[in-house]
Design a protein around this motif. Structure first.
Motif, PDB file in Angstrom:
ATOM      1  N   GLU A  11       0.833  -1.210   0.000  1.00 11.57           N
ATOM      2  CA  GLU A  11       0.000   0.000   0.000  1.00 11.57           C
ATOM      3  C   GLU A  11       0.865   1.258   0.000  1.00 11.57           C
ATOM      4  O   GLU A  11       0.464   2.301  -0.514  1.00 11.57           O
ATOM      5  CB  GLU A  11      -0.901   0.047   1.239  1.00 11.57           C
ATOM      6  CG  GLU A  11      -2.006  -0.997   1.261  1.00 11.57           C
ATOM      7  CD  GLU A  11      -2.695  -1.042   2.632  1.00 11.57           C
ATOM      8  OE1 GLU A  11      -2.674  -0.021   3.352  1.00 11.57           O
ATOM      9  OE2 GLU A  11      -3.234  -2.114   2.972  1.00 11.57           O
ATOM     10  N   LEU A  12       2.038   1.144   0.603  1.00  8.26           N
ATOM     11  CA  LEU A  12       2.948   2.286   0.668  1.00  8.26           C
ATOM     12  C   LEU A  12       3.731   2.458  -0.631  1.00  8.26           C
ATOM     13  O   LEU A  12       4.497   3.415  -0.785  1.00  8.26           O
ATOM     14  CB  LEU A  12       3.927   2.112   1.838  1.00  8.26           C
ATOM     15  CG  LEU A  12       3.293   2.080   3.240  1.00  8.26           C
ATOM     16  CD1 LEU A  12       4.306   1.604   4.277  1.00  8.26           C
ATOM     17  CD2 LEU A  12       2.765   3.467   3.622  1.00  8.26           C
ATOM     18  N   GLY A  13       3.568   1.495  -1.532  1.00 13.06           N
ATOM     19  CA  GLY A  13       4.240   1.599  -2.832  1.00 13.06           C
ATOM     20  C   GLY A  13       5.593   0.894  -2.896  1.00 13.06           C
ATOM     21  O   GLY A  13       6.397   1.169  -3.777  1.00 13.06           O
ATOM     22  N   TYR A  14       5.833  -0.013  -1.978  1.00 11.12           N
ATOM     23  CA  TYR A  14       7.118  -0.732  -1.972  1.00 11.12           C
ATOM     24  C   TYR A  14       6.895  -2.213  -2.264  1.00 11.12           C
ATOM     25  O   TYR A  14       6.080  -2.871  -1.618  1.00 11.12           O
ATOM     26  CB  TYR A  14       7.825  -0.545  -0.630  1.00 11.12           C
ATOM     27  CG  TYR A  14       8.243   0.896  -0.411  1.00 11.12           C
ATOM     28  CD1 TYR A  14       9.415   1.381  -0.971  1.00 11.12           C
ATOM     29  CD2 TYR A  14       7.435   1.767   0.312  1.00 11.12           C
ATOM     30  CE1 TYR A  14       9.789   2.709  -0.807  1.00 11.12           C
ATOM     31  CE2 TYR A  14       7.799   3.096   0.483  1.00 11.12           C
ATOM     32  CZ  TYR A  14       8.974   3.563  -0.082  1.00 11.12           C
ATOM     33  OH  TYR A  14       9.341   4.866   0.077  1.00 11.12           O
ATOM     34  N   ASP A  15       7.644  -2.727  -3.242  1.00  6.53           N
ATOM     35  CA  ASP A  15       7.491  -4.126  -3.623  1.00  6.53           C
ATOM     36  C   ASP A  15       8.518  -4.991  -2.896  1.00  6.53           C
ATOM     37  O   ASP A  15       9.239  -4.531  -2.011  1.00  6.53           O
ATOM     38  CB  ASP A  15       7.605  -4.271  -5.147  1.00  6.53           C
ATOM     39  CG  ASP A  15       8.939  -3.753  -5.670  1.00  6.53           C
ATOM     40  OD1 ASP A  15       9.879  -3.536  -4.861  1.00  6.53           O
ATOM     41  OD2 ASP A  15       9.049  -3.567  -6.899  1.00  6.53           O
ATOM     42  N   SER A  16       8.595  -6.259  -3.289  1.00 11.94           N
ATOM     43  CA  SER A  16       9.462  -7.197  -2.581  1.00 11.94           C
ATOM     44  C   SER A  16      10.940  -6.823  -2.714  1.00 11.94           C
ATOM     45  O   SER A  16      11.727  -7.030  -1.790  1.00 11.94           O
ATOM     46  CB  SER A  16       9.221  -8.617  -3.100  1.00 11.94           C
ATOM     47  OG  SER A  16       9.437  -8.670  -4.499  1.00 11.94           O
ATOM     48  N   LEU A  17      11.317  -6.245  -3.865  1.00 11.73           N
ATOM     49  CA  LEU A  17      12.720  -5.839  -4.018  1.00 11.73           C
ATOM     50  C   LEU A  17      13.060  -4.679  -3.086  1.00 11.73           C
ATOM     51  O   LEU A  17      14.148  -4.610  -2.526  1.00 11.73           O
ATOM     52  CB  LEU A  17      13.004  -5.456  -5.470  1.00 11.73           C
ATOM     53  CG  LEU A  17      13.063  -6.613  -6.459  1.00 11.73           C
ATOM     54  CD1 LEU A  17      13.314  -6.090  -7.860  1.00 11.73           C
ATOM     55  CD2 LEU A  17      14.141  -7.611  -6.074  1.00 11.73           C
ATOM     56  N   ALA A  18      12.089  -3.765  -2.915  1.00 12.58           N
ATOM     57  CA  ALA A  18      12.304  -2.656  -1.986  1.00 12.58           C
ATOM     58  C   ALA A  18      12.518  -3.192  -0.573  1.00 12.58           C
ATOM     59  O   ALA A  18      13.347  -2.675   0.190  1.00 12.58           O
ATOM     60  CB  ALA A  18      11.119  -1.696  -2.030  1.00 12.58           C
ATOM     61  N   LEU A  19      11.774  -4.259  -0.241  1.00 16.46           N
ATOM     62  CA  LEU A  19      11.938  -4.873   1.086  1.00 16.46           C
ATOM     63  C   LEU A  19      13.316  -5.488   1.256  1.00 16.46           C
ATOM     64  O   LEU A  19      13.935  -5.386   2.317  1.00 16.46           O
ATOM     65  CB  LEU A  19      10.877  -5.972   1.276  1.00 16.46           C
ATOM     66  CG  LEU A  19       9.588  -5.554   1.960  1.00 16.46           C
ATOM     67  CD1 LEU A  19       8.738  -6.782   2.271  1.00 16.46           C
ATOM     68  CD2 LEU A  19       9.919  -4.827   3.267  1.00 16.46           C
ATOM     69  N   LEU A  20      13.808  -6.117   0.190  1.00 13.62           N
ATOM     70  CA  LEU A  20      15.158  -6.690   0.255  1.00 13.62           C
ATOM     71  C   LEU A  20      16.199  -5.582   0.410  1.00 13.62           C
ATOM     72  O   LEU A  20      17.188  -5.742   1.132  1.00 13.62           O
ATOM     73  CB  LEU A  20      15.454  -7.520  -1.005  1.00 13.62           C
ATOM     74  CG  LEU A  20      14.678  -8.837  -1.123  1.00 13.62           C
ATOM     75  CD1 LEU A  20      14.948  -9.498  -2.475  1.00 13.62           C
ATOM     76  CD2 LEU A  20      15.061  -9.800   0.012  1.00 13.62           C
ATOM     77  N   GLU A  21      15.960  -4.460  -0.261  1.00 10.45           N
ATOM     78  CA  GLU A  21      16.856  -3.309  -0.098  1.00 10.45           C
ATOM     79  C   GLU A  21      16.828  -2.798   1.345  1.00 10.45           C
ATOM     80  O   GLU A  21      17.853  -2.445   1.914  1.00 10.45           O
ATOM     81  CB  GLU A  21      16.440  -2.173  -1.044  1.00 10.45           C
ATOM     82  CG  GLU A  21      16.975  -2.311  -2.443  1.00 10.45           C
ATOM     83  CD  GLU A  21      18.482  -2.127  -2.490  1.00 10.45           C
ATOM     84  OE1 GLU A  21      18.941  -0.979  -2.543  1.00 10.45           O
ATOM     85  OE2 GLU A  21      19.199  -3.134  -2.468  1.00 10.45           O
ATOM     86  N   LEU A  22      15.627  -2.761   1.919  1.00  2.67           N
ATOM     87  CA  LEU A  22      15.479  -2.336   3.313  1.00  2.67           C
ATOM     88  C   LEU A  22      16.270  -3.276   4.229  1.00  2.67           C
ATOM     89  O   LEU A  22      17.013  -2.825   5.117  1.00  2.67           O
ATOM     90  CB  LEU A  22      13.994  -2.330   3.692  1.00  2.67           C
ATOM     91  CG  LEU A  22      13.657  -2.049   5.159  1.00  2.67           C
ATOM     92  CD1 LEU A  22      14.086  -0.634   5.554  1.00  2.67           C
ATOM     93  CD2 LEU A  22      12.159  -2.236   5.409  1.00  2.67           C
ATOM     94  N   ALA A  23      16.124  -4.587   3.999  1.00  2.00           N
ATOM     95  CA  ALA A  23      16.820  -5.566   4.839  1.00  2.00           C
ATOM     96  C   ALA A  23      18.335  -5.423   4.709  1.00  2.00           C
ATOM     97  O   ALA A  23      19.070  -5.526   5.692  1.00  2.00           O
ATOM     98  CB  ALA A  23      16.381  -6.980   4.452  1.00  2.00           C
ATOM     99  N   ALA A  24      18.796  -5.146   3.471  1.00  6.50           N
ATOM    100  CA  ALA A  24      20.234  -4.967   3.269  1.00  6.50           C
ATOM    101  C   ALA A  24      20.720  -3.723   3.994  1.00  6.50           C
ATOM    102  O   ALA A  24      21.809  -3.712   4.592  1.00  6.50           O
ATOM    103  CB  ALA A  24      20.551  -4.876   1.772  1.00  6.50           C
TER     104      ALA A  24
END
Lengths: 92, 400
Positions: free
Chosen positions: A36-49
């Motif tokens: 809903e915030l506009g972040y996909d699974s790759l954005a999540l992986l970037e966040l985790a990194a």
């Protein structure tokens, strides 16, 4: 006291996955789903990194994929931090 | 199968201008966008785009995941779609396709990630590298941004690939997709990208920006790489008729591609045959052609081959030839599509833009190269030629 706050998460997220002007990250967005915030699974992986680089906390990719909201990420990070502190205390 | 295909919108990102108005004015004036982009190295001239601020044109979410080439392409696609007056959200998403060309990939993005990999370790490499580097990323990002779920393809054919993408898009429209976004954009002017360009052995090592890329000239010394290109909206005549719209730019009337024979075979290069096949495909003859937009490689051998192909078809000095790309540098996948846009404007305005730098044409090339000033001429058909390294030849016939 928690190690990582919502504000920290926002900083890391914007730094690594960018942000729009839409204002979705203003106020309390902790319970909103990343999609809903506009972040996909790759954005999540970037966040985790980004979290790994800043805090040295490794969230496995499979676990990251299950984290649908910022508050879930904060809970996972802070519980991992507590666990590692606990392990450190026991071994010292 | 023989539905006519028209250019209904264009977006131009070129070293000589951002947007079609700025680009066309500079092109008519014969202005050059070639400059020195670093002070330390040989071969440091380039056609660099200045004044492009990606953050002004694209959502912040796209910036961490895109190379400069993709940002330029996304911006050009936005402009082209607006220019065509198309609102993708109002149409069936499967009726709109994306077929672009790319020759270099995300060089600058990848260079930065390699830098992080080397200095900081793998956990510092962006996950977006997974797709930001590769040739299909323009097609993919344009498709996602505008919700275009029709046929999607990426073509790679070095400098010829951009014309191939337009030819392929035309075929897709004839097979039933009413609208296809096509064209190409490249950028690889960072240190690693420039080294890759130099490896071709055909980049000019001349230091003077006004003397480095002089196609067909006696002093030809190679080419200068540039960045940019053009994105086009192509639509089938049937859907335009239904909308009651009129094509704004021109018709992609013919297309053909050939491949050069192996070196040493003794057979001639394939450029002339590509041109012949494209004219045949368009149902026109050489007498109909008012101007040729040359590939203009800028080395003696390739210039001679192209001049021979043109004189073989049209006779000595038989047709005006121009190479506006001498002012932008070679744009790889962007070169052909930008020439197609320029050809559309030339036909519409009845004027042939000059080849910048006004160098003396080499004695052996019996071509009528348009130089010094734009030349007025009533024309209905233009022939656009492109060659890609390793033997690609493509030709497009544009009807005004």
């Amino acid at each position: 006291m928690s190690l990582m706050t919502l504000e920290d998460l926002k900083t890391i997220l914007v730094e690594n996955a960018g942000a729009d002007d839409s204002g979705t990250l203003d106020g309390d967005f902790a319970a909103q789903e990343f999609t809903e915030l506009g972040y996909d699974s790759l954005a999540l992986l970037e966040l985790a990194a980004g979290i790994q680089r800043r805090y040295g906390i490794v969230l496995p990719d499979e676990q990251v994929m299950e984290l649908r909201t910022p508050e879930a990420v904060l809970a996972a990070v802070n519980s991992a931090a507590v666990n590692s502190a606990e392990r450190l205390r026991q071994t010292s | 199968m023989t539905q006519r295909v028209f250019v209904t919108g264009v977006g131009v990102v070129a070293p000589t201008g951002l947007g079609i108005a700025e680009y066309w004015a500079a092109t008519l004036a014969g202005r050059s966008g070639i400059s020195r982009i670093d002070d330390r190295h040989v071969g440091a001239l380039a056609g660099r785009i200045t004044g492009f601020d990606a953050a002004r044109h694209l959502p912040g979410r796209l910036l961490p995941q895109t190379d400069v080439s993709t940002r330029l392409a996304l911006t050009a696609a936005d402009w082209a779609i607006n220019d065509a007056g198309v609102r993708p959200g109002d149409r069936d998403e499967y009726d709109m396709g994306v077929m672009t060309s790319n020759a270099c990939g995300g060089f600058d993005f990848t260079h930065r990630q390699f830098d992080k990999l080397w200095h900081d370790g793998p956990q510092h490499v962006s996950v977006y590298e997974s797709f930001a580097w590769f040739y299909a990323v323009t097609t993919g990002q344009v498709s996602i941004r505008h919700g275009l779920r029709g046929p999607g393809t990426a073509l790679v054919g070095e400098q010829a690939g951009g014309l191939d993408a337009i030819g392929y898009a035309r075929r897709a429209i004839r097979r039933g997709t009413p609208l296809v976004i096509s064209g190409g954009v490249d950028s690889a002017l960072g240190p690693w990208g420039r080294v890759a360009h130099l490896s071709s052995g055909t980049v000019s090592t001349t230091d003077d920006p006004g003397q480095a890329y002089l196609p067909f000239a006696a002093a030809a010394s190679g080419h200068v790489p540039g960045e940019g290109g053009a994105i086009l909206v192509l639509e089938g005549g049937e859907s335009l008729d239904r909308r009651g719209d009129r094509p704004r730019y021109g018709e992609i009337a013919g297309y053909a591609a050939t491949f050069d024979p192996a070196p040493g075979s003794g057979r001639p290069p394939g450029l002339r045959r590509a041109a012949e096949l494209a004219l045949e495909d368009a149902g026109v003859t050489t007498a109909d052609v008012g101007v040729v937009f040359a590939d203009a490689a800028g080395t003696a051998e390739f210039d001679r081959a192209e001049a021979e192909a043109v004189t073989g078809l049209f006779g000595p000095y038989g047709v005006p030839v121009t190479a506006p790309k001498a002012g932008t540098g070679r744009l790889f996948s962007g070169g052909g599509p930008l020439d197609v846009v320029t050809a559309c404007l030339a036909l519409r305005e009845g004027v042939i833009p000059p080849t910048p730098h006004d160098a003396q044409v080499a004695a052996g090339h019996r071509i009528d190269l348009v130089q010094n000033a734009p030349r007025e001429r009533n024309m209905t058909v233009a022939l656009v030629l492109a060659r890609g390294r390793w033997g690609f030849n493509s030709a497009i016939v544009v009807r005004g």
